[in-house]
Design an enzyme around this catalytic site. Structure first.
Site, short mmCIF file in Angstrom:
data_model
loop_
_atom_site.label_atom_id
_atom_site.label_comp_id
_atom_site.label_asym_id
_atom_site.label_seq_id
_atom_site.Cartn_x
_atom_site.Cartn_y
_atom_site.Cartn_z
N GLU A 131 -2.84 -4.62 -3.07
CA GLU A 131 -3.16 -5.44 -4.07
C GLU A 131 -3.13 -4.69 -5.53
O GLU A 131 -2.62 -5.30 -6.47
CB GLU A 131 -4.72 -6.27 -3.83
CG GLU A 131 -4.76 -6.78 -2.62
CD GLU A 131 -4.84 -6.10 -1.39
OE1 GLU A 131 -5.56 -6.50 -0.43
OE2 GLU A 131 -4.94 -4.92 -1.43
N HIS A 170 -3.59 0.79 -3.27
CA HIS A 170 -3.63 -0.27 -2.21
C HIS A 170 -2.49 -1.41 -2.69
O HIS A 170 -2.15 -1.33 -3.62
CB HIS A 170 -4.89 -0.77 -2.20
CG HIS A 170 -5.96 0.17 -1.48
ND1 HIS A 170 -7.00 -0.32 -0.90
CD2 HIS A 170 -5.75 1.40 -1.11
CE1 HIS A 170 -7.98 0.70 -0.29
NE2 HIS A 170 -7.06 1.74 -0.44
N ASP A 201 -8.13 5.18 4.54
CA ASP A 201 -7.76 4.22 3.50
C ASP A 201 -8.88 3.13 3.40
O ASP A 201 -8.83 2.41 2.14
CB ASP A 201 -6.58 3.45 4.36
CG ASP A 201 -5.78 2.39 3.04
OD1 ASP A 201 -5.25 2.90 2.23
OD2 ASP A 201 -5.89 1.11 3.18
N ASN A 218 0.88 -1.37 0.10
CA ASN A 218 -0.01 -0.09 0.05
C ASN A 218 0.76 1.09 -0.10
O ASN A 218 1.59 1.52 0.79
CB ASN A 218 -0.98 -0.05 1.21
CG ASN A 218 -1.90 1.35 1.25
OD1 ASN A 218 -1.45 2.10 1.06
ND2 ASN A 218 -3.14 0.79 1.47
N CYS A 259 -10.10 -3.47 -4.12
CA CYS A 259 -9.35 -4.52 -4.33
C CYS A 259 -9.86 -6.01 -4.78
O CYS A 259 -9.60 -6.64 -5.52
CB CYS A 259 -8.20 -4.77 -3.24
SG CYS A 259 -7.19 -3.33 -3.08
N CYS A 298 -10.28 -4.92 0.41
CA CYS A 298 -11.26 -3.95 0.43
C CYS A 298 -12.32 -4.12 -0.65
O CYS A 298 -11.85 -4.78 -1.47
CB CYS A 298 -10.85 -2.50 0.35
SG CYS A 298 -9.96 -2.09 -0.94
N SER A 307 -7.35 -8.78 4.66
CA SER A 307 -8.57 -9.04 3.64
C SER A 307 -8.89 -7.70 2.77
O SER A 307 -9.05 -6.75 3.27
CB SER A 307 -10.00 -9.28 4.68
OG SER A 307 -10.64 -9.79 3.93
#
Length: 154
Positions: free
Chosen positions: A62, A60, A150, A49, A90, A87, A85
């Protein structure tokens, strides 16, 4: 439609790449989320990130990982390893690119959209990695405003 990919013998090694990315982001003052995209024997890309560092709300972990991996004609046979996990943004990228398998190091500090991923046929593997839980907990304690930004102020 996405199919379930096989269990891989080296998930720990691939996840270590994502964890190293998260630790790098944390040292830089950013949100400690790292990710790696891999086939069973090759890391295709990794990232962390960089929303704080780049002043980019879409940077982010990912997304940075997918950017690093570059475009692919197909994501069949890949796994995305992420320290937290995903968001909704993503998760949407995972679904859009039909990444068949996601290994999530932790979802204690943020539940993410696991049900959405599974509803779209993604094979989701959940861990409870204490290092990742501790790192994100520390970040959330130190930087609650940045964390809130975020995840869209949730």
């Amino acid at each position: 439609m996405m199919t379930e990919s096989p269990r891989w013998p080296d998930d720990e090694t691939m996840m270590r790449v994502a964890i190293e990315e998260a630790e790098t982001g944390f040292r830089q003052g950013g949100v400690p989320v790292g990710a790696a995209l891999a086939t069973p024997d090759t890391v295709l890309g990794s990232g962390h990130n960089e929303r704080v560092q780049r002043r980019d709300p879409t940077a982010h972990g990912e997304i940075a990982c997918l950017r690093d991996a570059g475009p692919r004609a197909s994501y069949a046979g890949t796994t995305l390893y992420t320290t937290l996990s995903p968001c909704p943004m993503c998760s949407g990228a995972i679904i859009l690119f039909q990444i068949p398998r996601v290994v999530i190091a932790e979802r204690v500090t943020y539940a993410g959209d696991v049900d959405l991923l599974r509803a779209h046929g993604v094979d989701v593997v959940l861990w409870a990695d204490e290092r990742c839980i501790a790192l994100m907990s520390e970040f959330q304690r130190r930087s609650p405003q940045v964390w809130s930004e975020d995840i869209g102020g949730r």
